[in-house]
Scaffold this active site. Structure first.
Site, PDB file in Angstrom:
ATOM      1  N   CYS A   2       0.867  -1.174   0.000  1.00 62.01           N
ATOM      2  CA  CYS A   2       0.000   0.000   0.000  1.00 62.01           C
ATOM      3  C   CYS A   2       0.900   1.218   0.000  1.00 62.01           C
ATOM      4  CB  CYS A   2      -0.911   0.007   1.221  1.00 62.01           C
ATOM      5  SG  CYS A   2      -1.998   1.456   1.293  1.00 62.01           S
ATOM      6  N   GLU A 114      -3.321   1.079  -6.879  1.00 59.75           N
ATOM      7  CA  GLU A 114      -2.230   0.180  -7.240  1.00 59.75           C
ATOM      8  C   GLU A 114      -2.025   0.276  -8.738  1.00 59.75           C
ATOM      9  OE1 GLU A 114       0.720  -1.057  -6.439  1.00 59.75           O
ATOM     10  OE2 GLU A 114      -0.306  -1.865  -4.668  1.00 59.75           O
TER      11      GLU A 114
END
Length: 271
Positions: A2, A114
């Site tokens: 993350c 992402e």
């Protein structure tokens, strides 16, 4: 992994979702659609109120800095590298094990970003052509629109170069716990492109379902093996993912337009 996420909900909303008993209006943060390492972020945690005679933990919404600085660190310089802690080893790594045993939190988010390297760019890499890969960003968020509750840790660090009464003498920092990405089908997948989270990236933030919140946040819960059981991945199919503008790749860009769903990957970034 993350490395970037979105957090646009206000403290009143988060206080209602997580049954928060205490939060300071002066710590309120503006909506942030492109949260990057070292920024201030919201964290939900259970902790006795400072200087209160009753030491019973109280559910609080606090503002922490993303990028954990261990209490024993000589300086905070490595914080940007400590934004993630792996679920598989968090209980034993020196930087995280004390926080795992006693200082756990939830980092609320809309979802996380992402990046996937486009097939055209991957072909260029294979051919040995020196061109920087252009990656397509995806936004991953709960399919039902609920808050994405990321498992986290927090830690205190004392800057010994400052006097006790200095406002920056104490740092309170945090890290997101990550786990292996789901290989099963997404709850809602894009028409073209990745059909599972693992197709996007091999790691993902560990989402805590609401039935685990109380046990995770309770600092009186210190049995390491019991705590590790809370790190089991949530049921598959709870998430959706969709392509968003490559504008999110620049940390200076920040606004709700970064969450706008594209009909497909941008030109030159085909999955």
């Amino acid at each position: 992994m993350c490395g970037r996420y979105s957090s646009s909900r206000g403290p009143e909303d988060l206080a209602g979702v997580f049954e928060v008993e205490k939060w300071e209006p002066k710590e309120a943060l503006a909506a942030d659609y492109n949260v990057a390492p070292t920024k201030d972020v919201y964290a939900v945690l259970d902790r006795p109120l400072k200087d209160a005679p009753d030491r019973t933990p109280v559910r609080q919404l606090r503002t922490l800095k993303w990028g954990l600085v261990p209490s024993w660190a000589k300086s905070p310089e490595g914080a940007a590298r400590m934004i993630n802690a792996r679920a598989e080893t968090v209980h034993e790594k020196p930087a995280y094990r004390r926080a795992f045993a006693a200082r756990r939190c939830i980092l609320p988010a809309d979802g996380y970003f992402e990046w996937v390297t486009g097939s055209t760019e991957r072909d260029l890499e294979v051919e040995g052509k020196k061109k920087r890969p252009r990656k397509q960003p995806y936004f991953v968020t709960p399919a039902d629109g609920s808050v994405f509750a990321m498992a986290g840790l927090y830690e205190f660090w004392r800057d010994s170069t400052l006097p006790d009464d200095h406002p920056q003498a104490w740092w309170v920092t945090c890290s997101v716990i990550t786990t292996e990405a789901e290989t099963g089908p997404l709850g809602v997948a894009p028409a073209e492109g990745p059909q599972s989270l693992a197709d996007i990236h091999p790691r993902m933030p560990l989402m805590l379902t609401s039935d685990r919140w109380d046990a995770w946040l309770d600092p009186r819960h210190t049995d390491v093996e019991d705590l590790r059981s809370l790190l089991a991945p949530p049921p598959e199919g709870l998430m959706r993912a969709y392509p968003v503008s490559t504008a999110v790749s620049n940390v200076r860009n920040n606004g709700p337009e970064l969450l706008k769903e594209l009909e497909g990957p941008e030109e030159g970034t085909l999955f």
